[in-house]
Design a protein around this motif. Structure first.
Motif, PDB file in Angstrom:
ATOM      1  N   GLN A   1       0.822  -1.215   0.000  1.00 14.03           N
ATOM      2  CA  GLN A   1       0.000   0.000   0.000  1.00 14.03           C
ATOM      3  C   GLN A   1       0.855   1.263   0.000  1.00 14.03           C
ATOM      4  N   ASP A   2       1.995   1.216   0.702  1.00 17.28           N
ATOM      5  CA  ASP A   2       2.882   2.378   0.789  1.00 17.28           C
ATOM      6  C   ASP A   2       3.809   2.515  -0.422  1.00 17.28           C
ATOM      7  N   GLY A   3       3.858   1.472  -1.273  1.00 15.89           N
ATOM      8  CA  GLY A   3       4.704   1.523  -2.456  1.00 15.89           C
ATOM      9  C   GLY A   3       6.120   1.037  -2.236  1.00 15.89           C
ATOM     10  N   ASP A   4       6.443   0.535  -1.036  1.00 15.48           N
ATOM     11  CA  ASP A   4       7.786   0.013  -0.788  1.00 15.48           C
ATOM     12  C   ASP A   4       8.029  -1.301  -1.524  1.00 15.48           C
ATOM     13  N   ILE A   5       6.966  -2.050  -1.744  1.00 19.65           N
ATOM     14  CA  ILE A   5       7.036  -3.322  -2.458  1.00 19.65           C
ATOM     15  C   ILE A   5       6.027  -3.265  -3.601  1.00 19.65           C
ATOM     16  N   GLU A   6       6.463  -3.649  -4.797  1.00 20.11           N
ATOM     17  CA  GLU A   6       5.614  -3.517  -5.981  1.00 20.11           C
ATOM     18  C   GLU A   6       4.468  -4.526  -5.995  1.00 20.11           C
ATOM     19  N   PHE A   7       4.804  -5.790  -5.773  1.00 17.61           N
ATOM     20  CA  PHE A   7       3.774  -6.824  -5.813  1.00 17.61           C
ATOM     21  C   PHE A   7       4.256  -8.071  -5.081  1.00 17.61           C
ATOM     22  N   ALA A   8       3.323  -8.951  -4.798  1.00 19.14           N
ATOM     23  CA  ALA A   8       3.636 -10.228  -4.158  1.00 19.14           C
ATOM     24  C   ALA A   8       2.860 -11.334  -4.854  1.00 19.14           C
ATOM     25  N   VAL A   9       3.417 -12.533  -4.845  1.00 17.15           N
ATOM     26  CA  VAL A   9       2.727 -13.722  -5.324  1.00 17.15           C
ATOM     27  C   VAL A   9       2.126 -14.428  -4.112  1.00 17.15           C
ATOM     28  N   ASP A  10       0.822 -14.578  -4.123  1.00 18.73           N
ATOM     29  CA  ASP A  10       0.128 -15.213  -3.003  1.00 18.73           C
ATOM     30  C   ASP A  10      -0.229 -16.646  -3.369  1.00 18.73           C
ATOM     31  N   GLN A  11       0.329 -17.610  -2.638  1.00 16.54           N
ATOM     32  CA  GLN A  11       0.002 -19.013  -2.880  1.00 16.54           C
ATOM     33  C   GLN A  11      -1.099 -19.519  -1.950  1.00 16.54           C
ATOM     34  N   GLN A  12      -1.701 -18.627  -1.171  1.00 18.55           N
ATOM     35  CA  GLN A  12      -2.804 -18.927  -0.276  1.00 18.55           C
ATOM     36  C   GLN A  12      -2.473 -20.044   0.742  1.00 18.55           C
TER      37      GLN A  12
END
Length: 338
Positions: free
Chosen positions: A274-285
């Motif tokens: 949300q803050d923009g420190d990390i672009e994206f994540a892969v969620d494997q649930q």
């Protein structure tokens, strides 16, 4: 989600996961692993299964302090509460020690075992012993390429190589030229597969950087040193949420302009996206992996059901989480279920 190039058996697996999850909303409450039912209810609200009490052992390769596994355990406890199952959870990052934990479960004559195969060679013999003792074994999280060979009943998780390739293509779209893929446990088959996939899906240069995942200050300093040594690195790829949050500090320490993206998600990482420190994540649930693993044993022991027909894994990812959907995911992450 990337599915178009999968063989047919793997394309149907996500649908199987969805069908299983939908069928499981019969919900309930019970004790799990000696804890009160309130700790494991996680939004299940109907009655406890009216089936004989059984015991399921869940053995993972979790390292101490890795919060990823809290989510898996939470899902497992929710299924145990619903299914009138006593859950015995244990973990050890060492393959040989993990095998000993499986042997302990066999000696206790549990009704079923859910196990990760991060170090498949270390687990092969003891899994065979469990099968010989008539104990059904399901796999999850680690071992998508090994579960069938070892004769496990079912597998729940993410194809890490496929997820890695999808990750690499996403870096292409962002115009990345040079990334480092940070592996926190050398020899861990799922982590190696992730970086292999990233390298093959990415059109630029990928360097693999091994760090000691049990020593977070060392992780931070090792990533910092690599970024200081090579200013051409414009992307850091980490393979777990805690390591991504540490890498944020490394990038700042190095004075680097590199971007950061990661595999796996937790509620702290939500804020960083949300803050923009990390672009994206892969969620494997992971919650789903834990839930389905325990519930699969209950279904098999109760009805003879098993997902995937013993041929196809039930895939729980990859799902990309970024600024476009993070606010939706945040409410679930706050509950510890994403």
């Amino acid at each position: 989600m990337v599915r178009s190039y999968l063989p047919r058996s793997r394309r149907i697996a996500p649908a199987l996961a969805a069908a299983v999850a939908a069928a499981l909303l019969v919900a309930g409450c019970s004790s799990s692993g000696g804890e009160k039912a309130e700790d494991a209810k996680n939004d299940v609200s109907a009655g406890q299964a009216d089936t004989p009490r059984m015991t399921v052992a869940m053995i993972t390769h979790a390292a101490p302090g890795d919060t990823f596994w809290d989510t898996i355990r939470k899902g497992a406890e929710a299924a145990a509460a619903k299914d009138n199952v006593k859950l015995i959870y244990s973990s050890d990052p060492s393959g040989s020690n993990q095998a000993n934990l499986v042997q302990n479960a066999i000696d206790q004559k549990v009704d079923g075992i859910a196990v990760t195969l991060a170090k498949p060679d270390a687990m092969k013999n003891v899994v065979a012993k469990a099968k010989a003792a008539g104990i059904p074994v399901v796999g999850f999280n680690g071992g998508v390429d090994d579960w069938k060979e070892q004769g496990l009943l079912e597998y729940f998780g993410q194809d890490e190589y496929v997820a890695g390739k999808a990750f690499g293509r996403k870096l292409n779209d962002a115009g990345v030229k040079h990334d480092i893929c940070v592996i926190m446990e050398q020899g861990h088959v799922a982590l190696e597969a992730r970086c292999k996939g990233v390298k093959e899906g990415f059109e630029g240069k990928t360097d693999v950087l091994y760090v000691n995942g049990t020593d977070m200050p060392s992780v931070q300093s090792t990533i910092t040193a690599k970024l200081q040594q090579d200013s051409s690195i414009d992307q850091v790829v980490t393979l777990g949420a805690p390591f991504a949050l540490t890498a944020v500090k490394s990038i700042a320490d190095a004075g680097s302009k590199a971007k950061l993206a990661t595999f796996d998600l937790n509620k702290d990482l939500v804020g960083a996206i949300q803050d923009g420190d990390i672009e994206f994540a892969v969620d494997q649930q992971p919650y789903l992996q834990g839930y389905l693993s325990v519930d699969a044993i209950w279904l098999y022991k109760t009805n003879g059901n098993y997902s995937g027909g013993g041929e196809a894994p039930v895939l729980t990812g990859p799902a990309f989480v970024d600024k476009t959907n993070i606010d939706t995911i945040a409410k679930f992450a706050a509950k510890g279920t994403r």
